[in-house]
Design a protein around this motif. Structure first.
Motif, PDB file in Angstrom:
ATOM      1  N   LEU A 235       8.597  15.462  -6.206  1.00  0.00           N
ATOM      2  CA  LEU A 235       8.597  14.417  -5.601  1.00  0.00           C
ATOM      3  C   LEU A 235       9.774  13.486  -6.083  1.00  0.00           C
ATOM      4  CD1 LEU A 235       4.978  13.889  -4.740  1.00  0.00           C
ATOM      5  CD2 LEU A 235       6.399  14.672  -3.332  1.00  0.00           C
ATOM      6  N   HIS A 236      10.298  13.571  -7.205  1.00  0.00           N
ATOM      7  CA  HIS A 236      11.033  12.723  -7.798  1.00  0.00           C
ATOM      8  C   HIS A 236      12.722  12.921  -7.145  1.00  0.00           C
ATOM      9  CE1 HIS A 236      13.257  10.316 -11.054  1.00  0.00           C
ATOM     10  NE2 HIS A 236      13.874  11.373 -11.015  1.00  0.00           N
ATOM     11  N   ILE A 237      12.624  14.477  -7.138  1.00  0.00           N
ATOM     12  CA  ILE A 237      13.838  14.873  -6.523  1.00  0.00           C
ATOM     13  C   ILE A 237      13.892  14.431  -4.948  1.00  0.00           C
ATOM     14  CG2 ILE A 237      15.374  16.769  -5.755  1.00  0.00           C
ATOM     15  CD1 ILE A 237      14.049  18.235  -8.425  1.00  0.00           C
ATOM     16  N   ALA A 238      13.003  14.511  -4.275  1.00  0.00           N
ATOM     17  CA  ALA A 238      12.869  14.088  -2.873  1.00  0.00           C
ATOM     18  C   ALA A 238      13.041  12.673  -2.610  1.00  0.00           C
ATOM     19  CB  ALA A 238      11.589  14.773  -2.357  1.00  0.00           C
TER      20      ALA A 238
ATOM     21  N   LEU B  93       0.939  -1.112  -0.081  1.00  0.00           N
ATOM     22  CA  LEU B  93      -0.005  -0.074  -0.141  1.00  0.00           C
ATOM     23  C   LEU B  93       1.017   1.234   0.088  1.00  0.00           C
ATOM     24  CD1 LEU B  93      -2.978   0.856   0.339  1.00  0.00           C
ATOM     25  CD2 LEU B  93      -2.818   1.262   2.652  1.00  0.00           C
ATOM     26  N   ARG B  94       1.824   1.106   0.808  1.00  0.00           N
ATOM     27  CA  ARG B  94       2.829   2.405   0.877  1.00  0.00           C
ATOM     28  C   ARG B  94       3.437   2.479  -0.551  1.00  0.00           C
ATOM     29  NH1 ARG B  94       3.624   4.526   5.681  1.00  0.00           N
ATOM     30  NH2 ARG B  94       3.135   3.191   7.443  1.00  0.00           N
ATOM     31  N   ARG B  95       3.925   1.484  -1.102  1.00  0.00           N
ATOM     32  CA  ARG B  95       4.370   1.670  -2.609  1.00  0.00           C
ATOM     33  C   ARG B  95       3.264   2.507  -3.859  1.00  0.00           C
ATOM     34  NH1 ARG B  95       4.336  -0.842  -7.300  1.00  0.00           N
ATOM     35  NH2 ARG B  95       2.627  -2.380  -6.547  1.00  0.00           N
ATOM     36  N   LEU B  96       2.108   1.785  -3.414  1.00  0.00           N
ATOM     37  CA  LEU B  96       1.072   2.494  -4.451  1.00  0.00           C
ATOM     38  C   LEU B  96       0.950   3.922  -3.914  1.00  0.00           C
ATOM     39  CD1 LEU B  96      -1.338  -0.628  -4.303  1.00  0.00           C
ATOM     40  CD2 LEU B  96      -0.004   0.227  -6.313  1.00  0.00           C
ATOM     41  N   ALA B  97       0.722   4.322  -2.711  1.00  0.00           N
ATOM     42  CA  ALA B  97       0.443   5.702  -2.446  1.00  0.00           C
ATOM     43  C   ALA B  97       1.817   6.621  -2.713  1.00  0.00           C
ATOM     44  CB  ALA B  97       0.539   5.735  -0.825  1.00  0.00           C
ATOM     45  N   CYS B  98       2.972   6.270  -2.977  1.00  0.00           N
ATOM     46  CA  CYS B  98       4.174   6.993  -3.400  1.00  0.00           C
ATOM     47  C   CYS B  98       4.044   7.137  -4.981  1.00  0.00           C
ATOM     48  CB  CYS B  98       5.340   6.318  -2.909  1.00  0.00           C
ATOM     49  SG  CYS B  98       5.749   6.340  -1.197  1.00  0.00           S
ATOM     50  N   LEU B  99       3.005   6.346  -5.506  1.00  0.00           N
ATOM     51  CA  LEU B  99       3.127   6.547  -6.848  1.00  0.00           C
ATOM     52  C   LEU B  99       1.779   7.731  -7.237  1.00  0.00           C
ATOM     53  CD1 LEU B  99       2.837   2.951  -8.447  1.00  0.00           C
ATOM     54  CD2 LEU B  99       4.664   4.508  -8.549  1.00  0.00           C
TER      55      LEU B  99
ATOM     56  N   PRO C  61       7.860  12.557   8.834  1.00  0.00           N
ATOM     57  CA  PRO C  61       8.543  13.713   9.441  1.00  0.00           C
ATOM     58  C   PRO C  61       9.925  13.759   8.395  1.00  0.00           C
ATOM     59  CG  PRO C  61       7.834  12.608  11.445  1.00  0.00           C
ATOM     60  CD  PRO C  61       7.406  11.636  10.002  1.00  0.00           C
ATOM     61  N   ASP C  62      10.544  12.560   8.261  1.00  0.00           N
ATOM     62  CA  ASP C  62      11.801  12.507   7.569  1.00  0.00           C
ATOM     63  C   ASP C  62      11.541  12.759   6.065  1.00  0.00           C
ATOM     64  OD1 ASP C  62      13.272  11.836   9.541  1.00  0.00           O
ATOM     65  OD2 ASP C  62      13.698   9.766   8.845  1.00  0.00           O
ATOM     66  N   THR C  63      10.172  12.101   5.528  1.00  0.00           N
ATOM     67  CA  THR C  63       9.849  12.437   4.008  1.00  0.00           C
ATOM     68  C   THR C  63       9.602  13.888   3.923  1.00  0.00           C
ATOM     69  OG1 THR C  63       8.838  10.215   4.054  1.00  0.00           O
ATOM     70  CG2 THR C  63       8.243  12.034   2.294  1.00  0.00           C
ATOM     71  N   LEU C  64       9.079  14.407   4.952  1.00  0.00           N
ATOM     72  CA  LEU C  64       8.698  16.035   4.801  1.00  0.00           C
ATOM     73  C   LEU C  64       9.980  16.677   4.722  1.00  0.00           C
ATOM     74  CD1 LEU C  64       7.127  18.646   4.918  1.00  0.00           C
ATOM     75  CD2 LEU C  64       7.189  18.526   7.396  1.00  0.00           C
ATOM     76  N   LEU C  65      11.166  16.461   5.280  1.00  0.00           N
ATOM     77  CA  LEU C  65      12.423  17.232   5.295  1.00  0.00           C
ATOM     78  C   LEU C  65      13.004  17.089   4.017  1.00  0.00           C
ATOM     79  CD1 LEU C  65      14.430  16.904   8.718  1.00  0.00           C
ATOM     80  CD2 LEU C  65      13.271  18.957   7.678  1.00  0.00           C
ATOM     81  N   ARG C  66      12.760  15.773   3.348  1.00  0.00           N
ATOM     82  CA  ARG C  66      13.255  15.698   1.975  1.00  0.00           C
ATOM     83  C   ARG C  66      12.749  16.270   0.956  1.00  0.00           C
ATOM     84  NH1 ARG C  66      12.354  11.012   0.143  1.00  0.00           N
ATOM     85  NH2 ARG C  66      11.115   9.844   1.822  1.00  0.00           N
ATOM     86  N   ILE C  67      11.401  16.633   1.142  1.00  0.00           N
ATOM     87  CA  ILE C  67      10.703  17.336   0.340  1.00  0.00           C
ATOM     88  C   ILE C  67      11.180  18.878   0.421  1.00  0.00           C
ATOM     89  CG2 ILE C  67       8.326  18.202  -0.527  1.00  0.00           C
ATOM     90  CD1 ILE C  67       7.220  15.578   0.534  1.00  0.00           C
TER      91      ILE C  67
ATOM     92  N   HIS D 227      -2.045  15.900  -2.888  1.00  0.00           N
ATOM     93  CA  HIS D 227      -1.203  14.858  -3.627  1.00  0.00           C
ATOM     94  C   HIS D 227       0.154  14.490  -3.144  1.00  0.00           C
ATOM     95  CE1 HIS D 227      -3.602  13.664  -7.029  1.00  0.00           C
ATOM     96  NE2 HIS D 227      -4.295  14.805  -6.779  1.00  0.00           N
ATOM     97  N   ILE D 228       0.682  15.836  -2.417  1.00  0.00           N
ATOM     98  CA  ILE D 228       1.975  15.801  -1.698  1.00  0.00           C
ATOM     99  C   ILE D 228       1.820  14.890  -0.526  1.00  0.00           C
ATOM    100  CG2 ILE D 228       3.741  17.081  -0.471  1.00  0.00           C
ATOM    101  CD1 ILE D 228       3.376  19.344  -2.430  1.00  0.00           C
ATOM    102  N   TRP D 229       0.695  14.907  -0.072  1.00  0.00           N
ATOM    103  CA  TRP D 229       0.354  14.025   1.268  1.00  0.00           C
ATOM    104  C   TRP D 229       0.189  12.884   1.015  1.00  0.00           C
ATOM    105  CZ3 TRP D 229      -2.753  16.283   5.904  1.00  0.00           C
ATOM    106  CH2 TRP D 229      -2.187  17.460   6.702  1.00  0.00           C
ATOM    107  N   ASP D 230      -0.233  12.322  -0.091  1.00  0.00           N
ATOM    108  CA  ASP D 230      -0.104  11.139  -0.517  1.00  0.00           C
ATOM    109  C   ASP D 230       1.258  10.366  -0.370  1.00  0.00           C
ATOM    110  OD1 ASP D 230      -2.880  10.862  -1.124  1.00  0.00           O
ATOM    111  OD2 ASP D 230      -2.629  11.379  -3.449  1.00  0.00           O
ATOM    112  N   ALA D 231       2.258  10.971  -0.802  1.00  0.00           N
ATOM    113  CA  ALA D 231       3.725  10.663  -0.889  1.00  0.00           C
ATOM    114  C   ALA D 231       4.277  10.719   0.380  1.00  0.00           C
ATOM    115  CB  ALA D 231       4.326  11.333  -1.824  1.00  0.00           C
ATOM    116  N   MET D 232       4.073  11.959   1.276  1.00  0.00           N
ATOM    117  CA  MET D 232       4.419  11.941   2.795  1.00  0.00           C
ATOM    118  C   MET D 232       3.790  10.949   3.426  1.00  0.00           C
ATOM    119  SD  MET D 232       4.381  15.384   5.025  1.00  0.00           S
ATOM    120  CE  MET D 232       2.584  15.048   5.302  1.00  0.00           C
ATOM    121  N   LEU D 233       2.534  10.555   3.602  1.00  0.00           N
ATOM    122  CA  LEU D 233       2.106   9.444   4.366  1.00  0.00           C
ATOM    123  C   LEU D 233       2.435   8.012   4.015  1.00  0.00           C
ATOM    124  CD1 LEU D 233      -1.464  10.908   4.883  1.00  0.00           C
ATOM    125  CD2 LEU D 233       0.351  11.290   6.326  1.00  0.00           C
TER     126      LEU D 233
END
Length: 437
Positions: free
Chosen positions: A425-428, A105-111, A383-389, A370-376
């Motif tokens: 998100l690709h760069i993050a 599910l996380r893999r799909l959400a990141c898409l 927290p770490d994903t937010l910093l990368r973004i 849509h950013i939150w889809d990837a973050m969650l």
């Protein structure tokens, strides 16, 4: 410049920034980037014969509704519709299993979670990603009923004014005495009203004293709720404003270490919007309760950012801003040096709002979702994903930052330009696994 100095400067730029993926000039038919960003979107793959089984979609192709610059909706071609349908089918398959595989599910959400098509899986996906629902489908009805009943109890406990609370307490006392003696009826005589129950009492346990102390917070919540996305009719509806207000009041009273911090209404808004627009009416009617617990789960990962007494600690907001600085230095030392050594533009000048409000004020509302889809969904955690973004946001506008002075760069970062979200998100994603300890 000496050869050694040139060599050090070249090393300051990460190798992947020198990739042709980013340095190849755009085709003549491609409109110029008005902001002069350094990176061009990843090139489209060369066409291949269609296999009998469609390949898994790339995020750039799958999230069709907001893949354009700044989240502009674009027309969907046949290939985009097919890819969206493919991704939606994958989500449905993952959610239909007896035990949901969270890795899948996380893999799909990141898409990217697809929109439209008469089906919206995002409310359920977010509930699972936030840990509000267990992975076992058979437990969902029980958990939902239990949590919704618990929220109803919270409303009774935290939303009643002291007068109503005291009336109920006295009714309960009289009922018990009546059962014991069968004699008493009516309200508690004035002579038996204790000092703690008097409206002018300053006692710590006085319901009235607590009520008046919290009045400032209640007024702040009221003001913030009324100015939450005034451009969207959804948030202008009185019933929805009342739901936001109740959630924030209960949260402030249930979690006194955080209480209410101005701006938490902006963090709450995407959650409530997504869950309230669930196409399943049995869920949308209980969206307030579901949103409250999802909000608690989300804030739990960021709570130290909102505790003023932790600001200077190793877990407070200043430490988080320092991590962002370290992350930028690790991946783009040239940009870091220009920002923090030459122009003195430190993260606290621009990233405090990015981090505490989870980017809700930097992008349009739909793009933020849509950013939150990837973050969650990211396995490294929000927290770490937010910093990368946040770091990717800097890298994406590095060309403008490198030629800007203090004033220009502050203005740019406090009013972040529209950009291609999939590109961001690709760069993050390229920064994954490099978070400073």
């Amino acid at each position: 410049m000496t050869r050694e100095a040139m060599r050090r400067k070249a090393k300051a730029v990460p190798e992947w920034l020198n990739s042709p993926l980013w340095s190849t000039p755009p085709l003549a038919s491609t409109p110029a980037d008005p902001y002069g960003t350094d990176f061009s979107p990843p090139p489209a793959p060369s066409p291949k014969p269609s296999p009998s089984v469609p390949p898994p979609p790339m995020r750039e192709q799958a999230v069709d509704s907001y893949a354009g610059r700044g989240g502009e909706i674009r027309e969907e071609d046949g290939a985009g519709a097919a890819l969206r349908a493919h991704l939606l089918a994958d989500f449905k398959a993952a959610l239909s299993k007896k035990v949901v595989n969270m890795g899948e599910l996380r893999r799909l959400a990141c898409l990217g979670v697809p929109d439209g098509g008469g089906t919206d899986v995002r409310p359920l996906v977010w509930k699972l990603l936030l840990g509000y629902l267990p992975t076992e489908r058979s437990l969902w009805p029980y958990e939902l009923e239990k949590k919704r009943s618990q929220y109803s109890a919270y409303k009774d406990e935290f939303l009643l004014n002291p007068s109503e609370k005291l009336r109920r307490i006295e009714e309960s006392k009289l009922s018990r005495k009546k059962e014991l003696t069968g004699e008493r009826n009516g309200l508690l005589p004035r002579s038996e009203v204790t000092n703690e129950e008097h409206p002018l009492s300053f006692g710590k346990s006085s319901l009235w004293n607590q009520y008046f102390q919290e009045s400032e917070i209640l007024e702040q919540i009221d003001r913030d709720v009324k100015r939450t996305h005034p451009d969207k009719s959804f948030f202008s509806a009185k019933s929805n404003q009342e739901s936001l207000r109740r959630i924030l009041i209960i949260f402030s009273r249930l979690y006194p270490s955080v209480r209410y911090v101005q701006g938490l209404n902006e963090v709450l808004a995407p959650l409530f919007y997504v869950l309230k627009n669930d196409l399943d009416t049995s869920n949308s009617t209980s969206a307030e309760a579901d949103t409250f617990f999802c909000f608690v789960e989300l804030i739990s990962g960021f709570k130290n950012n909102y505790c003023k007494h932790l600001d200077n600690s190793r877990v407070g907001i200043r430490s988080i801003l320092s991590k962002l600085s370290q992350l930028l230095k690790k991946h783009d030392e040239e940009l870091w040096r220009h920002m923090e050594v030459i122009t003195k533009v430190y993260p606290q000048y621009y990233a405090f709002r990015w981090i505490t409000l989870l980017l809700t004020m930097e992008f349009s509302f739909n793009v933020c979702i849509h950013i939150w889809d990837a973050m969650l969904g990211d396995p490294e955690g929000p927290p770490d994903t937010l910093l990368r973004i946040c770091c990717a946001m800097l890298i994406l506008v590095r060309k403008r930052l490198l030629v800007g002075d203090f004033t220009a760069n502050i203005q740019l970062l406090q009013h972040y330009p529209q950009t291609n979200i999939d590109h961001l998100l690709h760069i993050a994603n390229r920064l994954r696994g490099t978070m400073p300890s």
